[in-house]
Design a protein around this motif. Sequence first.
Motif, short mmCIF file in Angstrom:
data_model
loop_
_atom_site.label_atom_id
_atom_site.label_comp_id
_atom_site.label_asym_id
_atom_site.label_seq_id
_atom_site.Cartn_x
_atom_site.Cartn_y
_atom_site.Cartn_z
N ARG A 17 -5.82 1.30 11.16
CA ARG A 17 -5.71 1.67 9.75
C ARG A 17 -4.24 1.85 9.37
NH1 ARG A 17 -9.17 6.38 6.49
NH2 ARG A 17 -8.25 5.93 4.43
N ALA A 18 -3.48 2.46 10.26
CA ALA A 18 -2.06 2.64 9.99
C ALA A 18 -1.35 1.30 9.89
CB ALA A 18 -1.43 3.49 11.10
N GLN A 19 -1.73 0.35 10.73
CA GLN A 19 -1.09 -0.96 10.72
C GLN A 19 -1.17 -1.60 9.33
OE1 GLN A 19 0.63 -2.32 13.06
NE2 GLN A 19 0.48 -4.56 13.01
N GLY A 20 -2.31 -1.45 8.68
CA GLY A 20 -2.45 -1.98 7.33
C GLY A 20 -1.57 -1.28 6.32
N ILE A 21 -1.41 0.04 6.48
CA ILE A 21 -0.60 0.80 5.53
C ILE A 21 0.88 0.48 5.71
CG2 ILE A 21 0.06 3.12 4.79
CD1 ILE A 21 -2.73 4.05 5.68
N TRP A 22 1.32 0.30 6.96
CA TRP A 22 2.74 -0.02 7.19
C TRP A 22 3.15 -1.29 6.46
CZ3 TRP A 22 6.73 2.59 9.17
CH2 TRP A 22 6.46 3.76 9.91
N SER A 23 2.25 -2.24 6.33
CA SER A 23 2.59 -3.48 5.64
C SER A 23 2.77 -3.30 4.15
CB SER A 23 1.52 -4.54 5.91
OG SER A 23 0.28 -4.17 5.31
N GLN A 24 2.38 -2.13 3.62
CA GLN A 24 2.46 -1.84 2.18
C GLN A 24 3.59 -0.88 1.83
OE1 GLN A 24 -1.43 -0.34 1.08
NE2 GLN A 24 -2.45 -1.86 2.33
N LEU A 25 4.51 -0.63 2.77
CA LEU A 25 5.53 0.39 2.54
C LEU A 25 6.30 0.22 1.23
CD1 LEU A 25 7.36 1.36 5.84
CD2 LEU A 25 5.49 2.51 4.67
N PRO A 26 6.81 -0.96 0.88
CA PRO A 26 7.58 -1.06 -0.36
C PRO A 26 6.77 -0.63 -1.59
CG PRO A 26 7.96 -2.99 1.01
CD PRO A 26 6.84 -2.23 1.64
N GLU A 27 5.50 -1.00 -1.64
CA GLU A 27 4.66 -0.60 -2.77
C GLU A 27 4.36 0.89 -2.76
OE1 GLU A 27 4.22 -4.83 -1.84
OE2 GLU A 27 3.87 -3.04 -0.62
N LEU A 28 4.23 1.47 -1.58
CA LEU A 28 3.86 2.88 -1.47
C LEU A 28 5.04 3.83 -1.67
CD1 LEU A 28 1.41 3.00 1.57
CD2 LEU A 28 0.88 3.64 -0.79
N ILE A 29 6.16 3.53 -1.01
CA ILE A 29 7.26 4.50 -1.00
C ILE A 29 8.56 3.95 -1.57
CG2 ILE A 29 6.25 5.75 0.94
CD1 ILE A 29 8.29 4.42 2.79
N GLY A 30 8.56 2.68 -1.97
CA GLY A 30 9.72 2.13 -2.66
C GLY A 30 10.78 1.52 -1.77
N ILE A 31 10.63 1.59 -0.45
CA ILE A 31 11.58 0.99 0.49
C ILE A 31 10.79 0.36 1.62
CG2 ILE A 31 13.43 2.63 -0.04
CD1 ILE A 31 12.75 4.03 2.64
N ASP A 32 11.45 -0.55 2.38
CA ASP A 32 10.77 -1.11 3.54
C ASP A 32 11.01 -0.29 4.79
OD1 ASP A 32 13.33 -1.77 4.45
OD2 ASP A 32 13.08 -3.93 4.13
N GLY A 33 11.94 0.68 4.73
CA GLY A 33 12.19 1.56 5.86
C GLY A 33 12.66 0.84 7.10
N GLU A 34 13.24 -0.36 6.94
CA GLU A 34 13.65 -1.18 8.08
C GLU A 34 12.48 -1.50 9.00
OE1 GLU A 34 17.08 0.54 10.01
OE2 GLU A 34 18.24 0.59 8.15
N TYR A 35 11.28 -1.53 8.41
CA TYR A 35 10.08 -1.86 9.19
C TYR A 35 10.10 -3.35 9.52
CZ TYR A 35 5.16 -2.81 10.24
OH TYR A 35 4.00 -3.23 10.83
N LEU A 36 9.92 -3.64 10.81
CA LEU A 36 9.97 -5.01 11.29
C LEU A 36 8.89 -5.20 12.36
CD1 LEU A 36 11.49 -7.76 11.51
CD2 LEU A 36 12.89 -6.69 13.30
N ARG A 37 8.06 -6.21 12.17
CA ARG A 37 7.07 -6.54 13.20
C ARG A 37 7.73 -7.42 14.25
NH1 ARG A 37 1.15 -7.12 10.14
NH2 ARG A 37 1.06 -4.92 9.52
N SER A 38 8.52 -6.78 15.06
CA SER A 38 9.32 -7.46 16.08
C SER A 38 8.50 -7.84 17.30
CB SER A 38 10.46 -6.55 16.53
OG SER A 38 9.93 -5.33 17.06
N GLY A 39 7.33 -7.23 17.45
CA GLY A 39 6.56 -7.34 18.69
C GLY A 39 6.89 -6.20 19.62
N HIS A 40 5.88 -5.75 20.37
CA HIS A 40 6.08 -4.69 21.36
C HIS A 40 5.80 -5.26 22.74
CE1 HIS A 40 4.76 -1.22 23.89
NE2 HIS A 40 5.86 -0.71 23.39
N LEU A 41 6.79 -5.21 23.61
CA LEU A 41 6.70 -5.76 24.95
C LEU A 41 6.60 -4.61 25.94
CD1 LEU A 41 6.90 -8.54 26.44
CD2 LEU A 41 9.33 -8.00 26.79
N LYS A 42 5.48 -4.57 26.66
CA LYS A 42 5.28 -3.51 27.66
C LYS A 42 5.49 -4.11 29.05
CE LYS A 42 2.75 0.70 28.23
NZ LYS A 42 1.65 1.54 27.74
N ILE A 43 6.49 -3.57 29.73
CA ILE A 43 6.97 -4.13 30.99
C ILE A 43 6.18 -3.60 32.18
CG2 ILE A 43 8.95 -4.27 32.55
CD1 ILE A 43 9.24 -5.94 30.04
N ALA A 44 5.85 -4.49 33.11
CA ALA A 44 5.29 -4.11 34.41
C ALA A 44 6.39 -4.17 35.46
CB ALA A 44 4.15 -5.04 34.79
#
Length: 385
Positions: free
Chosen positions: A67-94
């Motif tokens: 649910r949060a993932q969907g809200i993060w994509s709406q940041l500019p509409e919700l709070i007026g800034i993108d907050g430097e939000y970037l879907r860069s990918g998360h890499l979990k190392i073994a």
Amino acid sequence: MMERISADVAIIGGGIMGSSAALFLRRMGLSVVLLERDLCGSRSSGVNYGGVRRQGRPLSQLPLSQRAQGIWSQLPELIGIDGEYLRSGHLKIARSEADLAALESYREHTRDFGMALEMLSARALRERCPWLGKAAVGASLCPEDGQANPRLVSPAFALAARRLGADVREQTRIDEAAHDGSAFVMRSGDALEVRARHLLNCAGAWAGTIAAQFGDAVPMESGHPEMAVTEPLPVFLNFSLGVEGGGVYARQVARGNCVIGGGRGYALDDQRARVQRSGLATLMQQTVELLPTLRNAHIIRTWSGTEGYLPDRQPVLGPSATTPGLIHAFGFAGGGFQLGPAVGAVLADLVRDGQTATPLAAFSVSRFTSNPRVATTGLVPSAVV
């Protein structure tokens, strides 16, 4: 003279959860008073690592995280800034075959959550991430996870709520909080009294004090993660990076600074925390093993904060076990930044509808208490919150 105000909802704590709850409640048309001891977003919500990840969370948290993932994509509409939000990918190392097996098992158990986890062999990892050290033997990639700047995002939720009419009171310490039989009553010294039909306890690591006053005592402890940031460097790290089993996490921002976290600092008092020199040295040693590029990088700033941890590392999120109208949201064990906007939305659901479509059973405060549901009445002085 004491100022007296009333609202549909009072919120204690102006971090990302309390502030986003204020925003969603105002969007529903409910009156809100947000009470923050310091400045909104200045505590753990504003000084955390900035990871916006679903990967690695317990299965019980994934509906909330989705649910949060969907809200993060709406940041500019919700709070007026993108907050430097970037879907860069998360890499979990073994770092071992056992780590790889754990990551593969996690992928199998989470297939229904749409994270599209991709396992990378040692060879594929080297081809994709030539900047990684030899300690990495494989990884799991969540391509749609990412990162953001907490120093921008968390205060922006409070500002957005204020623009919609929320009464945001910063630098307002709550000295008393109780239910007098008809409403919740909060007092800040002899300067302010707030009355409300609903109370949201979003006070972070200090929320246990409020919960205990209403008979919802929980065994919460404070933790103090260590954080560091390097000088600007040529951009090389194109993922937000974590490690299976815990340890180092790192990301690089557009201006080149690398943000690094891991280890535990210490408390100076109940309000302030610092990194430990020995802990920072260990953290940087582990970081260089994974990211050799940082071997000669200068650390330009270090910091810590205070977060709440419960024994099962799961939060308390949902109604009080004792007091109708009281709803808790705390104890997110360092993983609350990504969840924050969804927690705010869930709190707004619970206030308006008395229920939410997001599963919360695993987060009930009742797992720590068997108290019957009875209202707490009479004003009782609280500890500083």
